[in-house]
Design a protein around this motif. Sequence first.
Motif, PDB file in Angstrom:
ATOM      1  N   PRO A  33       0.815  -1.259   0.059  1.00  0.00           N
ATOM      2  CA  PRO A  33      -0.151   0.108   0.045  1.00  0.00           C
ATOM      3  C   PRO A  33       0.899   1.311  -0.093  1.00  0.00           C
ATOM      4  O   PRO A  33       0.497   2.291  -0.718  1.00  0.00           O
ATOM      5  N   LEU A  34       1.797   1.238   0.859  1.00  0.00           N
ATOM      6  CA  LEU A  34       2.846   2.463   0.919  1.00  0.00           C
ATOM      7  C   LEU A  34       3.610   2.530  -0.356  1.00  0.00           C
ATOM      8  O   LEU A  34       3.663   3.662  -0.782  1.00  0.00           O
ATOM      9  N   TRP A  35       3.932   1.481  -1.045  1.00  0.00           N
ATOM     10  CA  TRP A  35       4.782   1.588  -2.218  1.00  0.00           C
ATOM     11  C   TRP A  35       3.804   2.015  -3.304  1.00  0.00           C
ATOM     12  O   TRP A  35       4.107   3.080  -4.159  1.00  0.00           O
ATOM     13  N   ASP A  36       2.542   1.649  -3.522  1.00  0.00           N
ATOM     14  CA  ASP A  36       1.868   2.172  -4.435  1.00  0.00           C
ATOM     15  C   ASP A  36       1.521   3.509  -4.338  1.00  0.00           C
ATOM     16  O   ASP A  36       1.384   4.076  -5.402  1.00  0.00           O
ATOM     17  N   SER A  37       1.201   4.027  -3.090  1.00  0.00           N
ATOM     18  CA  SER A  37       0.851   5.416  -3.033  1.00  0.00           C
ATOM     19  C   SER A  37       1.920   6.413  -3.262  1.00  0.00           C
ATOM     20  O   SER A  37       2.003   7.430  -3.818  1.00  0.00           O
ATOM     21  N   VAL A  38       3.494   6.130  -3.120  1.00  0.00           N
ATOM     22  CA  VAL A  38       4.359   6.951  -3.365  1.00  0.00           C
ATOM     23  C   VAL A  38       4.517   6.863  -4.999  1.00  0.00           C
ATOM     24  O   VAL A  38       4.952   7.889  -5.630  1.00  0.00           O
ATOM     25  N   GLN A  39       4.488   5.505  -5.700  1.00  0.00           N
ATOM     26  CA  GLN A  39       4.520   5.451  -6.926  1.00  0.00           C
ATOM     27  C   GLN A  39       3.411   6.470  -7.852  1.00  0.00           C
ATOM     28  O   GLN A  39       3.849   7.103  -8.832  1.00  0.00           O
ATOM     29  N   ASN A  40       2.328   6.511  -7.300  1.00  0.00           N
ATOM     30  CA  ASN A  40       1.243   7.251  -7.839  1.00  0.00           C
ATOM     31  C   ASN A  40       1.790   8.757  -7.665  1.00  0.00           C
ATOM     32  O   ASN A  40       1.468   9.525  -8.458  1.00  0.00           O
ATOM     33  N   LEU A  41       2.020   9.054  -6.323  1.00  0.00           N
ATOM     34  CA  LEU A  41       2.424  10.511  -6.329  1.00  0.00           C
ATOM     35  C   LEU A  41       3.585  10.750  -7.326  1.00  0.00           C
ATOM     36  O   LEU A  41       3.714  11.929  -7.709  1.00  0.00           O
ATOM     37  N   ILE A  42       4.641  10.130  -7.378  1.00  0.00           N
ATOM     38  CA  ILE A  42       5.772  10.273  -8.367  1.00  0.00           C
ATOM     39  C   ILE A  42       5.181  10.596  -9.937  1.00  0.00           C
ATOM     40  O   ILE A  42       5.530  11.480 -10.555  1.00  0.00           O
ATOM     41  N   ALA A  43       4.289   9.552 -10.165  1.00  0.00           N
ATOM     42  CA  ALA A  43       3.591   9.677 -11.678  1.00  0.00           C
ATOM     43  C   ALA A  43       3.228  10.887 -11.496  1.00  0.00           C
ATOM     44  O   ALA A  43       3.036  11.605 -12.703  1.00  0.00           O
TER      45      ALA A  43
END
Length: 515
Positions: A291-301
């Motif tokens: 969940p934390l990984w997906d949240s960070v990747q979405n913010l970066i995108a």
Amino acid sequence: MNVAIYCRLSEEDRNKANPLDDSVSIQNQKTMLIQYASAQRWDIYHIYSDDDYTGADRNRPAFQALLADAQDGKFQIVLCKSQSRFTRELELVERYIHGLFPVLGIRFIGLVDNADTANKGNKKSRQINGLVNEWYLEDMSDNIRSVLTNRRQQGHHIGAFALYGYQKDPDQKGHLIIDPPAAAVVQEVFTLYSQGYGKSAIARILNDRNIPNPTEYKRQQHLRYTPPKSQTATLWKYPAISSMLVNAMYIGHMVQGRYGSVSYKTKENRPRPKKDWIVVENTHAPIIQPPLWDSVQNLIAQKTKPFVTGHIGLFAHKAQCATCGYTLRSSKCRGKHYLSCPTHHVKESGCIGAFIAVDTLEAMVLAQLNYLAEAYLDQTQLEQGIHMVSGLADRKQQLIKEKTLLEKKQDSHYLQTLYADKVDGKLSQEDFQQLRTMFNQEKESRIQTIATYQAKLEALQAQLDAGQNRRALVEQYLHIDKLTREMVEVLIDHITVGRRKQGEKYPPVEIHWNF
């Protein structure tokens, strides 16, 4: 006759009592060669020993020391167990054994394979041995690469270091386990970014709390590391945070093969395209949960969507901080683009920083460019420039003549004649050494002079090209009111930007032109 003994072993010997001791194989080589030299009644000048070095490594310390002493005439024979102990590269066989050594009057002997430059009849066999050794190196490199690729595809960790946040499992080779202190920092970085903190802000938080960056952490833990080139290299910075946030190793996937060697003859590595990376999922315990990984990747995108204004990249890799020398990084605030020093915000006591709006810098560049263009196109200055170019051309021709004369004197036949006279008894060893030393000194002086002339010629040619092309270049960019990236590349070498002083409207800017 003075003899230099050279020994080499390419892999670690498990019989070492101490890692700093010579391996048993090296000791055996030394014993064999010392006995042979004594039987021939040769004086041993020095024993050169490279332990744990491959035959393709050209930077072996003892190997380089032997070559330097050979140039100084400190021995007349090089004695090895075999030609392959000296080198496995055919190129080096030709360069040194068949090239340099005969000119210096040095005999090369490989004891086991009967390589002996005093025997002209076995030169072809030495060359064949060199070719076989070259094939051996290439085959060995292919085999090692194949084994490592197979292990990577099976999810084994291959490398000297574990990724920051992990450590090598002492009980299972190729497996990673979590390093709790470093893993806690990694978790904090991901958490802070998910809460809205920027990458530079995260770096500043870590630095202000004196948390060591990965390099400094390795040093403190007494692990192997590359010494930093500057004091600020021990600080957390934007790139370290940025690369950490997209590294899938932190969710338990093994990602390897991102870099590959250029050739088995060099240690140079180059990045590989992402499609060629070797990724094996779920090979080790994750530090970051999905969940934390997906949240960070979405913010970066979301934050890496390209700007459509065209300003970003206009001065990329051209603008530098006048204080610390770092390349300025672009940013955007309220629709406007800025350039700032990346080290300014990573620590409270860091660089005083540089900051300037992109449109302000563009206006400065355009104003100075138009001023220079009009000043240069003044007819009087143009005539002076033409006269200068004519004088440079005359100087160039004179330098070419002087350089050509020196190059004609670079002839090694003189040294070969001296050696032949020594062998025939016409010259004593002392006279030969003295004359050879004088010849080598004169040769070195000529080489340096030729190099100086070449540098002057290149500089003159650059001036000539600039003088002939400057008018067309300046006219092309006369009275422009908008810069493009292509113009910046052609016209500007680099720009330094300082910190704006209180009471002044703009920061100090220096533009270094290409013309």
